[in-house]
Design a protein around this motif. Structure first.
Motif, PDB file in Angstrom:
ATOM      1  N   SER A 154       0.855  -1.196   0.000  1.00 16.71           N
ATOM      2  CA  SER A 154       0.000   0.000   0.000  1.00 16.71           C
ATOM      3  C   SER A 154       0.892   1.248   0.000  1.00 16.71           C
ATOM      4  O   SER A 154       2.101   1.163   0.205  1.00 16.71           O
ATOM      5  N   GLN A 201       2.885   1.637   3.178  1.00 12.10           N
ATOM      6  CA  GLN A 201       3.986   0.674   3.263  1.00 12.10           C
ATOM      7  C   GLN A 201       5.118   1.054   2.309  1.00 12.10           C
ATOM      8  O   GLN A 201       6.291   0.914   2.640  1.00 12.10           O
ATOM      9  N   ASP A 205      -3.182   8.759   3.121  1.00  9.67           N
ATOM     10  CA  ASP A 205      -4.408   9.008   3.875  1.00  9.67           C
ATOM     11  C   ASP A 205      -4.093   9.473   5.289  1.00  9.67           C
ATOM     12  O   ASP A 205      -3.055   9.122   5.846  1.00  9.67           O
ATOM     13  N   VAL A 206      -5.031  10.219   5.880  1.00 11.85           N
ATOM     14  CA  VAL A 206      -4.785  10.778   7.212  1.00 11.85           C
ATOM     15  C   VAL A 206      -4.330   9.747   8.238  1.00 11.85           C
ATOM     16  O   VAL A 206      -3.377   9.982   8.971  1.00 11.85           O
ATOM     17  N   SER A 207      -5.006   8.605   8.299  1.00 14.28           N
ATOM     18  CA  SER A 207      -4.645   7.666   9.366  1.00 14.28           C
ATOM     19  C   SER A 207      -3.248   7.092   9.108  1.00 14.28           C
ATOM     20  O   SER A 207      -2.522   6.762  10.032  1.00 14.28           O
ATOM     21  N   ILE A 208      -2.859   7.000   7.837  1.00 14.90           N
ATOM     22  CA  ILE A 208      -1.537   6.479   7.487  1.00 14.90           C
ATOM     23  C   ILE A 208      -0.474   7.577   7.658  1.00 14.90           C
ATOM     24  O   ILE A 208       0.648   7.316   8.076  1.00 14.90           O
ATOM     25  N   ALA A 211      -0.362   9.753   9.944  1.00 13.25           N
ATOM     26  CA  ALA A 211       0.018   9.776  11.358  1.00 13.25           C
ATOM     27  C   ALA A 211       0.995   8.645  11.662  1.00 13.25           C
ATOM     28  O   ALA A 211       1.940   8.828  12.438  1.00 13.25           O
ATOM     29  N   GLN A 212       0.807   7.484  11.044  1.00 17.80           N
ATOM     30  CA  GLN A 212       1.733   6.365  11.274  1.00 17.80           C
ATOM     31  C   GLN A 212       3.146   6.730  10.802  1.00 17.80           C
ATOM     32  O   GLN A 212       4.134   6.438  11.474  1.00 17.80           O
ATOM     33  N   ILE A 245       4.454   9.785  10.301  1.00 19.28           N
ATOM     34  CA  ILE A 245       5.019  10.860  11.129  1.00 19.28           C
ATOM     35  C   ILE A 245       5.590  10.269  12.420  1.00 19.28           C
ATOM     36  O   ILE A 245       6.697  10.600  12.850  1.00 19.28           O
ATOM     37  N   ASP A 246       4.821   9.363  12.992  1.00 21.56           N
ATOM     38  CA  ASP A 246       5.244   8.680  14.206  1.00 21.56           C
ATOM     39  C   ASP A 246       6.553   7.917  13.989  1.00 21.56           C
ATOM     40  O   ASP A 246       7.484   7.977  14.794  1.00 21.56           O
ATOM     41  N   ALA A 259      -0.056  22.254   9.883  1.00 22.74           N
ATOM     42  CA  ALA A 259      -0.304  21.550  11.137  1.00 22.74           C
ATOM     43  C   ALA A 259       0.712  20.418  11.289  1.00 22.74           C
ATOM     44  O   ALA A 259       1.252  20.193  12.374  1.00 22.74           O
ATOM     45  N   VAL A 260       1.004  19.720  10.195  1.00 23.60           N
ATOM     46  CA  VAL A 260       2.019  18.669  10.236  1.00 23.60           C
ATOM     47  C   VAL A 260       3.372  19.278  10.607  1.00 23.60           C
ATOM     48  O   VAL A 260       4.076  18.804  11.502  1.00 23.60           O
ATOM     49  N   HIS A 295       3.761  20.098  14.176  1.00 27.46           N
ATOM     50  CA  HIS A 295       3.951  18.960  15.064  1.00 27.46           C
ATOM     51  C   HIS A 295       5.346  18.357  15.020  1.00 27.46           C
ATOM     52  O   HIS A 295       5.832  17.856  16.018  1.00 27.46           O
ATOM     53  N   VAL A 322     -10.624  21.484  12.471  1.00 29.38           N
ATOM     54  CA  VAL A 322     -11.733  20.834  13.161  1.00 29.38           C
ATOM     55  C   VAL A 322     -12.129  21.612  14.407  1.00 29.38           C
ATOM     56  O   VAL A 322     -13.214  21.441  14.923  1.00 29.38           O
TER      57      VAL A 322
END
Ligand SMILES: Nc1ncnc2c1ncn2[C@@H]1O[C@H](COP(=O)(O)OP(=O)(O)OP(=O)(O)O)[C@@H](O)[C@H]1O
Ligand SMILES: Nc1ncnc2c1ncn2[C@@H]1O[C@H](COP(=O)(O)OP(=O)(O)OP(=O)(O)O)[C@@H](O)[C@H]1O
Ligand code: SF4
Ligand SMILES: [Mg+2]
Ligand SMILES: [Mg+2]
Lengths: 330, 335
Positions: free
Chosen positions: A160, A163, A190-193, A195-196, A198-199, A220-221, A224, A265
């Motif tokens: 993906s 990945q 995608d947003v949820s990915i 965050a992964q 960035i982490d 915003a990114v 952070h 948001v």
């Protein structure tokens, strides 16, 4: 505090094909002024976030630092060495210490090579490992970016987007560099990915003691991940300083407009209070005279139309290039 | 205000199922989606790449082509059933009553025609109130085209009518697409990721433009996006899609303040927020399931920290009152 990387007055003009391009665009022939006198420094262990709109020169800067593009003029010093003056062998040695992760995880990996081959290539090129040791290093690297050693046998299309970006990060880190240019590493995800990733970048930075130039158009990114930020507009830095300070009290009208345009948001009903920017980004083929931002700036006066404002220090950590902001005591 | 009897919604989709036959198997792209768009409202559709946002609304537009097929469900618009509508009636509907701007503006404008030609063609084919006679009709269409281009903020519109799409910036092309979509004053505008490829300052211009036109023309808008911030600022209600199903819907402010589905909550925790830079970004682990091989139970189960035994059976959407609903066995429990 010594800087690991020091860029001074960097200029990059891309030559323009004198035929079709200018005629199609109805614009004068000349160069694309992608970078116009950019200076910045990055200390060892810090993340410098670079923000700006599409086409303002962020990637050009990232690539010029690694000499993937030849700068037109200016100086780049990395760990005391002048990068611009390096010959081919010197550059090859330097590339071990400086790496880049590109924006598009779909385009940046060779589809015909297995992930194992993609990761082994830099080690082979630099003669750093072979045989079992090479396989072990590839496997360990895959695991440290959250993939499995068995994934080495697969091809990029079997992964993906998130990945693939992990693979691209693994490729950049396999030579144990000190400095990594992260060129919009999460923008295509995608947003949820996002965050992964960035982490992951954050964890690797702490574990390996890395220094990042982190490029993104998402403030915003940037807020952070960065210790310090630099805001770019049409090939120039208009504001820089500690991330929290700049994003809490932005001074330059462009930084303020940029921040106020971000849909949030948590904004509630104060959308109306936005600083609105009208118009498009002017062409870097023919940037406006004076302050390059004056065509879109609500505060522009006569001096802004004629005289470029210098990037001046505000205190010992912040710099702003604007004739009017912040309002300085007379 | 939620207790007033509602007139029939402008658009209502009930239990829509769309699948694509592929070599890897049947891709169940949309699997039981139900939603409503009321007159004058803006509905936000959020979800990750591949969750079925575009396919849902391509179905509304009658644009699903083999190997894709609408396998079930109904789509009602303005009192008519759209599934199985004949192509000629669909074409009239698409031009006049529903318009959709496609995700990729660069491929949806014809590079070989001037922007003026493209917008006047739409007007000549669909506008009902143009004068009779070839010459007057053309002149009126041209004038309307200029008005629409002005409305979407293209400076010196008369002079740009004869430009080709490549002479416009990305933001201008997107605004041009909106001008074409709005030229026949549709009752419903479906904007599929109208700003994803644009810079934030241009994004703000385009979204303000859509909001302004919606207010002036009283039109309904469906805004498809993956950006929760965009939804928060511009949409009255929101529907969150995950792997072909709606997992949560309700008034935007309430959904964002107190999400009832763990996926919505996870998304909100994973976006960085400018006003709270000290709050760590918390990723949702794992990735979206393969649409060819879907589990029977909750599709979010493998990524959910709250999952337990009951989640392995099929989970229906649960109404929560006040216009809210969520597809989670824990939806009623206070978060
Ligand atoms: N190889 C090239 N030849 C000519 N012009 C180029 C080349 N690469 C970039 N440019 C131009 O230089 C300017 C800066 O481009 P650059 O890619 O650095 O911008 P960017 O800030 O990274 O944008 P984005 O956010 O879209 O990635 C742009 O106007 C671009 O069109
Ligand atoms: N023509 C097609 N053939 C096969 N599968 C398709 C086709 N069109 C869409 N799909 C599949 O249907 C699913 C839903 O796609 P859709 O385009 O609706 O996603 P989306 O939510 O709009 O995503 P994005 O945010 O990337 O635009 C995806 O898994 C996609 O691969
Ligand atoms: S120098 Fe003038 S035009 Fe430039 S940002 Fe400041 S006020 Fe605006
Ligand atoms: Mg770039
Ligand atoms: Mg889509």
């Amino acid at each position: 505090m010594t800087a690991l990387l020091e860029v001074t007055d960097l200029v990059k003009h891309y030559p323009i094909d004198q035929g079709l391009f200018p005629r199609l665009l109805g614009r004068p022939a000349g160069g694309v002024q992608a970078l116009n006198g950019v200076s910045l420094s990055i200390r060892a262990g810090e993340t410098l976030g670079l923000i700006g709109e599409s086409g303002c020169g962020k990637s050009t800067l990232g690539r010029a630092i690694l000499r993937l593009h030849e700068p037109t003029s200016g100086r780049i010093r990395f760990g005391g060495t002048d990068i611009v003056g390096l010959d081919a062998p010197g550059l090859k040695a330097m590339r071990r210490r400086m790496q880049i992760v590109f924006q598009n995880p779909y385009a940046s990996l060779n589809p015909r090579k297995s992930v194992g081959e993609i990761l082994a290539q830099p080690l082979r090129l630099h003669g750093l490992a072979k045989g079992g040791e090479l396989r072990a290093r590839v496997g360990a690297m895959l695991e440290s970016v959250g993939l499995r050693a068995e994934h080495a046998a697969r091809y990029p299309h079997q992964f993906s987007g998130g990945q693939r970006q992990r693979i691209a990060i693994a490729r950049a880190l396999i030579l144990n560099p000190e400095f990594v240019v992260c060129d919009e590493p999460v923008s295509a995800l995608d947003v949820s990915i996002q965050a992964q990733i960035i982490d992951l970048l954050d964890r690797l930075k702490r574990e390996l003691g890395l220094t990042y130039l982190f490029i993104s158009h998402d403030i915003a990114v940037i807020g952070h991940v960065s210790d310090r930020v630099a805001v770019m507009y049409l090939g120039q830095i208009v504001e820089s300083g500690p991330a929290r300070a700049v994003l809490r009290t932005p001074h330059h009208p462009y930084t303020r407009a940029l921040m106020s345009a971000v849909p949030r948001v948590d904004r509630g009903d104060d959308r109306a209070e936005r600083v609105r920017l009208t118009g498009d980004l002017p062409s870097p083929l023919n940037p406006p005279p004076g302050c390059r931002f004056h065509t879109r700036c609500a505060f522009a006066t006569e001096i802004c139309r004629t005289t470029p404002p210098a990037l001046l220090p505000l205190d010992d950590s912040r710099m702003v290039a604007c004739h009017h902001f912040p309002v300085r005591p007379a | 205000m939620t207790d007033h009897p509602m007139p029939e919604p402008l658009l209502s989709i009930t239990d829509l199922r769309v699948a694509f036959a592929t070599r890897g198997g049947l891709v169940r792209a949309v699997d039981g989606v139900s939603l409503e768009v009321r007159a004058g409202e803006c509905l936000g559709i959020v979800g990750e790449s591949g969750s079925g946002k575009s396919v849902t609304f391509a179905s509304v537009m009658g644009l699903i082509r083999p190997p894709g097929r609408i396998e079930g469900g109904s789509i009602r618009f303005g009192g008519r059933d759209l599934v199985g509508l004949d192509p000629a009636a669909y074409r009239r509907l698409r031009g006049r009553e529903i318009a959709m701007t496609l995700q990729d503006a660069s491929t949806s404008l014809n590079p070989a025609l001037t922007v003026g030609t493209q917008i006047t063609e739409v007007l000549l084919a669909h506008a009902e109130d143009l004068p009779a006679g070839h010459g007057p009709r053309r002149r009126a269409a041209r004038q309307r085209a200029i008005d629409m281009m002005r409305l979407v903020g293209i400076p010196a519109a008369e002079g740009r009518l004869d430009d080709y799409p490549h002479q416009f910036s990305g933001g201008m092309r997107q605004r041009m697409m909106i001008a074409i979509a709005l030229s026949c004053r549709p009752r419903l505008l479906i904007a599929d990721e109208p700003t994803t490829a644009l810079d934030v300052t241009i994004q703000a211009q385009v979204l303000e433009l859509i909001a302004g036109i919606r207010a002036t023309l009283g039109m309904s808008v469906v805004l498809i996006t993956h950006d929760l911030g965009v939804v928060a600022e511009y949409c009255d209600r929101v529907a969150v899609l995950y792997a072909g199903q709606i997992v949560e819907s309700g008034p935007t402010a309430q959904v964002i303040a107190a999400p009832r589905h763990p996926y919505t909550a996870g998304l909100l925790r994973s976006v960085p927020v400018l006003s709270d830079l000290d709050r760590p970004i918390q990723p949702i682990p794992g990735q979206v399931p393969d649409l060819v091989d879907l589990p029977e139970g909750c599709r979010f189960l493998p990524r959910c920290a709250l999952a337990h035994a009951a989640c392995h059976a099929a989970v229906p959407m649960r109404g929560l009152g006040a216009g809210r609903a969520a597809r989670c066995v824990l939806a009623e429990a206070a978060p």
